[in-house]
Design an enzyme around this catalytic site. Structure first.
Site, short mmCIF file in Angstrom:
data_model
loop_
_atom_site.label_atom_id
_atom_site.label_comp_id
_atom_site.label_asym_id
_atom_site.label_seq_id
_atom_site.Cartn_x
_atom_site.Cartn_y
_atom_site.Cartn_z
N HIS A 74 26.54 117.29 100.42
CA HIS A 74 27.25 118.58 99.82
C HIS A 74 25.50 119.35 99.83
O HIS A 74 24.04 118.51 99.40
CB HIS A 74 27.23 117.78 98.13
CG HIS A 74 28.27 118.55 97.39
ND1 HIS A 74 27.44 120.03 97.10
CD2 HIS A 74 28.41 118.55 97.17
CE1 HIS A 74 27.84 120.35 95.68
NE2 HIS A 74 28.75 119.68 95.93
N ASP A 110 23.26 110.06 95.67
CA ASP A 110 23.63 111.13 94.96
C ASP A 110 25.80 109.94 95.21
O ASP A 110 26.03 110.12 96.02
CB ASP A 110 23.88 112.55 96.02
CG ASP A 110 25.50 113.32 95.64
OD1 ASP A 110 26.56 112.86 94.94
OD2 ASP A 110 25.58 113.95 96.01
N GLN A 161 31.07 110.68 94.00
CA GLN A 161 32.19 110.36 94.43
C GLN A 161 32.44 109.67 94.53
O GLN A 161 33.44 108.76 94.52
CB GLN A 161 32.48 111.14 96.24
CG GLN A 161 31.82 112.26 96.30
CD GLN A 161 33.41 113.60 95.19
OE1 GLN A 161 34.23 112.87 94.88
NE2 GLN A 161 33.54 114.64 94.87
N LYS A 178 33.56 113.94 87.71
CA LYS A 178 34.50 113.38 88.61
C LYS A 178 34.29 111.99 88.18
O LYS A 178 35.29 111.67 89.12
CB LYS A 178 33.55 113.00 90.12
CG LYS A 178 33.37 114.79 90.21
CD LYS A 178 32.44 114.98 91.56
CE LYS A 178 32.07 116.48 92.15
NZ LYS A 178 33.00 117.46 92.15
N CYS A 190 31.63 123.13 99.65
CA CYS A 190 30.12 123.02 99.48
C CYS A 190 29.09 122.29 100.74
O CYS A 190 28.68 121.43 100.23
CB CYS A 190 29.54 122.28 97.78
SG CYS A 190 30.04 124.02 96.14
#
Lengths: 415, 144
Positions: free
Chosen positions: A131, A208, A211, A234, A372
């Site tokens: 991202h 990261d 998600q 999220k 993104c």
């Protein structure tokens, strides 16, 4: 596993859906089919109630007040830190820093790590499916230090070419930052394997996990990652709150990110000393309501049968993939064998925005564009995709509506 | 016919046309229909310097002036955006710079389009209007 089979195991979709008030809403007279979960998930009533209760009954600034309300708010806030630490199996509460979200968590590390450890000629490794928020902060850090950014490539299915990692790593590699689950492709990366390789060279790894959190059980000690970033919104929590996990040995070494209240031990005009971690990284009054909402979201997730939930999501992914693949001219972007319930696709001859807007008129919420991740789109030679991202509260009936809507859009838009 | 109508009058016509539609779905389909009818821009004008980059779609805008009036031609990779372009061209093309600069394009709000586009950075409509006005401004200043 079909939805009927799932229900036999005790998974009751209607009961779950009732806990999310937004799912009862309609759009342009159609029941809402919400497939934009990778952008943000909906919130269960318990999260909304927790925030409401905080503002209604114990709103106060924390850690500085001697009074009843402040103590109550402080305790609630601190409890969430413990809850987050337990949720990801951190070895200590002090390894949990509250931020505004994944983006700020990554910026915090890129900025402070960059300042302290990056020098001219050093290298940071990321992947081809990051991202923008795991690209740009490192570019900024590289720009100010003279370090360079290297990229692990991916194949046509949207899977990382991990074999190339060994050749990318040099004695100048200072950190590897990698996305756990791709927001635009759905790919779940072989994080454990990547960390294992990095550790052979003693290179710290940042994950990261924006998600991943709502879908996967994350154990930072088992993974042995050095930093992990994620967002509350999220994972059923509110916007504006996120977490940075950092191993305490790293957090102790990094300089402060922002200056202000809370992050100091003592201040004089001659010399300021900083507070201990995690407070060193939490300048100013934090997002107390956000933290409390996040705590409620984590409690909610902990109460779910996560194995069952994941089975349902995988059933949705399989069902949707099969249905979508039957549509002539439709191409799925990201066909890794290890995916979360995210499907990005393009339709020959059709513009993604036109299709997304058509689906919207039918109450079906998808996302269109580059998500993104412009380098991912460039890798596949497309300007953007239509993305449907599912969560456990979605149903196969909703997917049927999506498929029907795509057929109608094709007819209307002339493909 | 066209010559005699003001910008406001054309806007009024558009508002009337859209008033036939009850819901957003019908409006969407009408804009798509208009977009499908917009003639494609000559490829020679589909160049980078004419490109207005939106987040999700691209617009190519070609402007020229003749007899003190400005004419616009445009294209997009999105049919919906082409529909929006067609509406803007209908209102703003074949106008003097002064007319273009004075226009407030209220019809965009009145037909309910703004709420569907302004909240997103999805298409280049706002940028396109800005470009059209800038072109008019450039010509107006040059004429002074």
């Amino acid at each position: 596993m079909s939805q009927q089979d799932l229900q036999k195991t005790g998974f009751h979709i209607e009961g779950i859906r009732k806990q999310f008030p937004v799912l009862r809403e309609s759009a342009y007279g159609h029941p809402l089919a919400y497939f934009d979960n990778a952008a943000t998930t909906q919130k269960p009533q318990v999260v909304i109630d927790a925030i409401n209760l905080y503002y209604s009954t114990y709103n106060a600034n924390i850690h500085r007040g001697v009074h009843y309300l402040s103590q109550k708010a402080s305790q609630a806030y601190d409890n969430v830190r413990t809850g987050v630490a337990t949720f990801i199996n951190a070895s200590s509460d002090k390894e949990i820093i509250f931020t505004r979200g994944t983006t700020e968590s990554i910026n915090l590390v890129a900025s402070t790590f960059g300042k302290k450890f990056l020098k001219q000629g050093d290298e940071i490794i990321i992947t081809a499916m990051e991202h923008h928020s795991n690209i740009v902060p490192w570019q900024i850090a590289c720009e100010s230090s003279g370090a360079t950014l290297k990229v692990i490539p991916m194949n046509d299915s949207g899977e990382l070419d991990l074999a190339s990692l060994n050749s990318l790593i040099t004695n100048r590699t200072k950190l590897i930052s990698v996305v756990h689950t791709s927001n635009s492709l759905g790919t779940v990366n072989p994080i454990a394997e990547l960390i294992r390789i990095a550790k052979q060279f003693n290179i710290p790894v940042m994950i990261d996990a924006a998600q991943a959190m709502v879908h996967e059980i994350i154990d930072v000690q088992k993974l042995d990652c050095d930093f992990l970033a994620f967002s509350g919104h999220k994972m059923l929590g509110p916007t504006g709150i996120g977490v940075l996990y950092g191993k305490s040995e790293w957090l102790e070494k990094l300089p402060p990110y922002q200056g202000g209240g809370e992050m100091i031990s003592s201040v004089s005009f001659e010399k300021t000393t900083y507070n201990e971690i995690p407070f060193k990284f939490e300048a100013g009054t934090p997002n107390i309501a956000g933290v409390i909402g996040l705590g409620a979201a984590i409690d909610y997730i902990n109460d779910l049968d996560r194995e069952l939930i994941h089975q349902h999501e995988m059933a949705l992914l399989k069902y949707a993939t099969t249905q979508l693949k039957n549509i002539p001219g439709l191409r799925i972007i990201g066909e890794s064998t290890n995916k979360e319930a995210v499907i990005s696709f393009v339709i020959e001859g059709l513009n993604a925005l036109d299709v997304g807007m058509y689906l919207d008129t039918k109450g079906i919420a998808v996302r269109t564009g580059h998500h993104c991740t412009e380098p991912v789109m460039a890798r596949f030679g497309i300007p953007g995709t239509i993305r449907a991202s599912f969560l456990f509260y979605n149903t196969t009936e909703e997917i049927d509506r999506l498929v029907k809507g795509i057929h109608e859009a094709k007819k209307l838009l002339g493909s | 016919m066209r010559e005699s109508l003001t910008i406001e009058e054309i806007e009024g016509q558009i508002v009337d046309e859209f008033s036939l539609f009850d819901d957003w779905s019908d409006k969407y389909q009408y804009i798509i229909e208009i977009g499908q009818k917009l003639p494609a821009l000559d490829v020679g004008y589909k160049i980078d310097e004419n490109k207005i980059k939106g987040c999700q779609s691209s617009v190519w805008l070609h402007a020229y002036n003749k007899d003190s009036k400005i004419y616009f031609e445009a294209d997009s990779d999105s049919t919906f955006v082409k529909g929006e372009i067609a509406l803007l061209i209908r209102v703003l093309s074949n106008r003097t710079p002064e007319e273009i600069l004075a226009s407030d394009l209220k019809f965009i709000d009145e037909i309910g389009l703004r709420q569907h586009i302004a909240v997103t950075r999805a298409n280049g409509l706002a940028s396109m209007i800005k470009q059209m006005k800038l072109y008019a401004l450039g010509l107006a200043s040059a004429n002074q």
